[in-house]
Enzyme design. Structure first.
Site, PDB file in Angstrom:
ATOM      1  N   ASN A   1      43.378  48.212  30.065  1.00 38.58           N
ATOM      2  CA  ASN A   1      43.033  47.387  31.223  1.00 38.58           C
ATOM      3  C   ASN A   1      43.168  48.211  32.505  1.00 38.58           C
ATOM      4  O   ASN A   1      43.564  47.703  33.554  1.00 38.58           O
ATOM      5  CB  ASN A   1      43.984  46.166  31.296  1.00 38.58           C
ATOM      6  CG  ASN A   1      43.496  45.140  32.314  1.00 38.58           C
ATOM      7  OD1 ASN A   1      42.308  45.101  32.626  1.00 38.58           O
ATOM      8  ND2 ASN A   1      44.415  44.363  32.860  1.00 38.58           N
TER       9      ASN A   1
ATOM     10  N   SER B   1      57.820  37.967  37.005  1.00 37.14           N
ATOM     11  CA  SER B   1      56.894  37.218  37.857  1.00 37.14           C
ATOM     12  C   SER B   1      57.515  35.903  38.294  1.00 37.14           C
ATOM     13  O   SER B   1      58.288  35.294  37.554  1.00 37.14           O
ATOM     14  CB  SER B   1      55.602  36.949  37.070  1.00 37.14           C
ATOM     15  OG  SER B   1      54.780  36.019  37.740  1.00 37.14           O
TER      16      SER B   1
ATOM     17  N   LEU C   1      45.160  52.466  28.587  1.00 37.29           N
ATOM     18  CA  LEU C   1      43.812  52.359  29.188  1.00 37.29           C
ATOM     19  C   LEU C   1      43.065  51.092  28.739  1.00 37.29           C
ATOM     20  O   LEU C   1      41.836  51.002  28.877  1.00 37.29           O
ATOM     21  CB  LEU C   1      42.978  53.610  28.866  1.00 37.29           C
ATOM     22  CG  LEU C   1      43.561  54.918  29.387  1.00 37.29           C
ATOM     23  CD1 LEU C   1      42.672  56.105  28.967  1.00 37.29           C
ATOM     24  CD2 LEU C   1      43.730  54.896  30.907  1.00 37.29           C
TER      25      LEU C   1
ATOM     26  N   LYS D   1      57.023  36.526  29.995  1.00 30.70           N
ATOM     27  CA  LYS D   1      57.912  37.048  31.047  1.00 30.70           C
ATOM     28  C   LYS D   1      59.301  36.423  30.914  1.00 30.70           C
ATOM     29  O   LYS D   1      60.327  37.091  31.052  1.00 30.70           O
ATOM     30  CB  LYS D   1      57.324  36.753  32.433  1.00 30.70           C
ATOM     31  CG  LYS D   1      56.051  37.508  32.763  1.00 30.70           C
ATOM     32  CD  LYS D   1      56.266  39.023  32.739  1.00 30.70           C
ATOM     33  CE  LYS D   1      55.007  39.793  33.094  1.00 30.70           C
ATOM     34  NZ  LYS D   1      55.202  41.260  33.008  1.00 30.70           N
TER      35      LYS D   1
ATOM     36  N   TYR E   1      51.333  33.664  28.914  1.00 31.02           N
ATOM     37  CA  TYR E   1      51.636  34.849  29.743  1.00 31.02           C
ATOM     38  C   TYR E   1      52.989  34.650  30.420  1.00 31.02           C
ATOM     39  O   TYR E   1      53.875  35.498  30.319  1.00 31.02           O
ATOM     40  CB  TYR E   1      50.543  35.078  30.794  1.00 31.02           C
ATOM     41  CG  TYR E   1      51.032  35.939  31.924  1.00 31.02           C
ATOM     42  CD1 TYR E   1      51.411  35.363  33.139  1.00 31.02           C
ATOM     43  CD2 TYR E   1      51.184  37.305  31.762  1.00 31.02           C
ATOM     44  CE1 TYR E   1      51.927  36.139  34.156  1.00 31.02           C
ATOM     45  CE2 TYR E   1      51.690  38.095  32.784  1.00 31.02           C
ATOM     46  CZ  TYR E   1      52.067  37.492  33.973  1.00 31.02           C
ATOM     47  OH  TYR E   1      52.588  38.269  34.982  1.00 31.02           O
TER      48      TYR E   1
HETATM   49  C1  WQD Z   1      46.178  31.967  44.137  1.00 30.84           C
HETATM   50  C2  WQD Z   1      45.684  30.656  44.731  1.00 30.84           C
HETATM   51  C3  WQD Z   1      44.313  29.372  43.243  1.00 30.84           C
HETATM   52  C4  WQD Z   1      40.845  31.987  43.130  1.00 30.84           C
HETATM   53  C5  WQD Z   1      48.469  34.476  39.256  1.00 30.84           C
HETATM   54  C6  WQD Z   1      49.408  34.516  38.091  1.00 30.84           C
HETATM   55  C7  WQD Z   1      50.678  35.208  38.510  1.00 30.84           C
HETATM   56  C8  WQD Z   1      50.347  36.562  39.038  1.00 30.84           C
HETATM   57  C9  WQD Z   1      49.387  36.435  40.221  1.00 30.84           C
HETATM   58  C10 WQD Z   1      50.535  38.197  37.282  1.00 30.84           C
HETATM   59  C11 WQD Z   1      45.741  29.519  43.731  1.00 30.84           C
HETATM   60  C12 WQD Z   1      43.535  29.793  44.475  1.00 30.84           C
HETATM   61  C13 WQD Z   1      42.095  31.457  43.381  1.00 30.84           C
HETATM   62  C14 WQD Z   1      39.691  31.363  43.679  1.00 30.84           C
HETATM   63  C15 WQD Z   1      41.094  29.721  44.713  1.00 30.84           C
HETATM   64  N1  WQD Z   1      49.769  37.370  38.037  1.00 30.84           N
HETATM   65  N2  WQD Z   1      42.206  30.346  44.167  1.00 30.84           N
HETATM   66  N3  WQD Z   1      39.862  30.244  44.459  1.00 30.84           N
HETATM   67  O1  WQD Z   1      47.428  31.811  40.190  1.00 30.84           O
HETATM   68  O2  WQD Z   1      49.042  32.115  42.150  1.00 30.84           O
HETATM   69  O3  WQD Z   1      49.071  33.728  40.273  1.00 30.84           O
HETATM   70  O4  WQD Z   1      48.220  35.774  39.725  1.00 30.84           O
HETATM   71  O5  WQD Z   1      51.719  38.354  37.345  1.00 30.84           O
HETATM   72  O6  WQD Z   1      51.514  35.299  37.373  1.00 30.84           O
HETATM   73  O7  WQD Z   1      49.721  33.185  37.751  1.00 30.84           O
HETATM   74  O8  WQD Z   1      47.161  33.735  41.833  1.00 30.84           O
HETATM   75  O9  WQD Z   1      45.240  34.637  43.061  1.00 30.84           O
HETATM   76  O10 WQD Z   1      44.824  33.401  40.870  1.00 30.84           O
HETATM   77  O11 WQD Z   1      45.512  32.131  42.884  1.00 30.84           O
HETATM   78  O12 WQD Z   1      41.228  28.706  45.429  1.00 30.84           O
HETATM   79  O13 WQD Z   1      38.515  31.793  43.468  1.00 30.84           O
HETATM   80  O14 WQD Z   1      44.306  30.808  45.071  1.00 30.84           O
HETATM   81  O15 WQD Z   1      43.995  28.014  42.907  1.00 30.84           O
HETATM   82  O16 WQD Z   1      46.103  28.339  44.413  1.00 30.84           O
HETATM   83  P1  WQD Z   1      48.164  32.713  41.114  1.00 30.84           P
HETATM   84  P2  WQD Z   1      45.611  33.537  42.123  1.00 30.84           P
END
Ligand code: WQD
Length: 340
Positions: free
Chosen positions: A36, A125, A34, A154, A150
């Site tokens: 997160n 991932s 719990l 993995k 992180y």
């Molecule tokens: C996606 C795209 C941002 C927010 C991360 C982890 C990955 C997995 C999924 C756990 C990027 C852009 C985002 C915003 C934006 N997590 N963006 N404005 O970074 O691909 O992956 O989450 O396993 O391991 O790295 O996902 O959703 O953060 O970003 O432009 O307000 O959206 O720059 O290009 P990401 P994300």
């Protein structure tokens, strides 16, 4: 009915996987600390499946508690290990928290259920690929230096599991390399519950649409992509959940031996701007967004080659980007009316 431990089972992907396990005739047993996740997800799951699944609050970093749980559940035949800290940015600030939680918890689970020929599905991932040299990226692509602690946890975990398997472990093991999980269950009773300001794109979009966030910043519009914004392989969380059932099914066959790894994505890339437009068109909600500077640590573009998952895992996605956006929006509206 085969009993499956789902560590982190009250989380976003874990809770959706609990539903699909039950739909597939398994008996999930949720283990979650719990730290997160919200215990009220148990009540939400009961609304979907008709009863509260078994739940044990356990800190997987407590070796004694994990061993005691395993010893009192000798009929468990499978484990799906989601439990981990997963905030990329936080991992840079607090690396040891991430190495301890993400590696030690896995070690305790492996040791506690050892020697019973269990089937283990590990939540990995696409972050292990970094920025691939070739797209779509296949499972044979080289694992690159992780962009964050992180991502490194993995990579380390995958290497541990491969070494364990090569040493003749009684476990059968599958690592699933998720791309970008988004969306929510069709009932809108479970979905993503980001704590604080969402770091990920889609929950930020839905919170902006409902008025919790003023506007969306597109992190960079000068990338080498068709519209200049980053490209990712977004996958519906329900399709992702079903991939875990497929992994258990594959390990239950005589043919499967040892260890394998699969890309869990759609095989299609979508840019940030395309996701924003898909949300607007599929929900009818106008979004307020502007283009801002790149975000540190972001890779430019990644999407998966999913042929191995289709041919060997016998799994592929069924839900499209519009359905991802619509389901995420329905969940956001639900949670606004029914705070957990
Ligand atoms: C996606 C795209 C941002 C927010 C991360 C982890 C990955 C997995 C999924 C756990 C990027 C852009 C985002 C915003 C934006 N997590 N963006 N404005 O970074 O691909 O992956 O989450 O396993 O391991 O790295 O996902 O959703 O953060 O970003 O432009 O307000 O959206 O720059 O290009 P990401 P994300």
């Amino acid at each position: 009915m085969a009993k499956i431990v789902v560590t982190g089972g009250l989380g976003f992907i874990g809770s959706h996987t609990v539903v699909e396990l039950i739909n597939a005739g398994y008996e999930p047993i949720i283990v979650d600390d719990l730290s997160n996740s919200n215990p009220k997800i148990l009540d939400q799951l009961a609304k979907i499946i008709g009863y509260k699944p078994a739940f044990h609050k356990i800190d997987l970093c407590n070796e004694v508690d994990v061993k005691a749980f395993a010893d009192s559940n000798t009929d468990i035949t499978g484990i799906i290990h989601f439990a981990a800290s997963k905030a990329v940015g936080e991992s840079v600030q607090q690396p040891i928290k991430y190495y301890r939680n993400n590696i030690y918890s896995l070690l305790n689970v492996i040791n506690a259920f050892d020697k019973r020929s269990a089937n283990l599905v590990f939540s990995s991932s696409c972050t292990v690929y970094g920025q691939p040299d070739v797209l779509p990226v296949t499972e044979a692509a080289p694992v690159k230096k992780a962009e964050s602690p992180y991502g490194n946890t993995k990579q380390i975990a995958e290497e541990m599991l491969q070494d364990m398997s090569a040493a003749g472990s009684t476990y059968k093991i599958i690592s699933l390399r998720y791309f970008n999980p988004v969306g929510a269950h069709s009932t809108a009773l479970i979905g993503e519950l980001p704590i604080g300001v969402p770091q990920n794109l889609v929950p930020f979009i839905t919170q902006a649409a409902i008025g919790k966030r003023e506007k969306i910043t597109v992190f960079g519009d000068d990338y080498n992509t068709p519209d200049g914004s980053c490209v990712r392989d977004y996958i519906h969380v329900v399709d992702l959940a079903k991939a875990h059932v497929a992994a258990l099914r594959l390990m239950e066959t005589e043919a499967f031996k040892g260890y394998d790894v699969f890309n869990i994505g759609t095989g299609t890339g979508s840019s940030v701007l395309e996701v924003i437009k898909a949300f607007e068109q599929s929900t009818g909600q106008k979004l307020n967004y502007h283009k801002g500077p790149r975000r540190n640590g972001d890779i430019e573009k990644v999407w998966g080659d999913v042929a191995k998952s289709k041919n060997t895992l016998k799994w592929q996605t069924e839900l499209d980007l519009d359905t991802m956006m619509q389901s995420a929006w329905e969940w956001e509206k639900y949670i606004a009316q029914n705070p957990l």
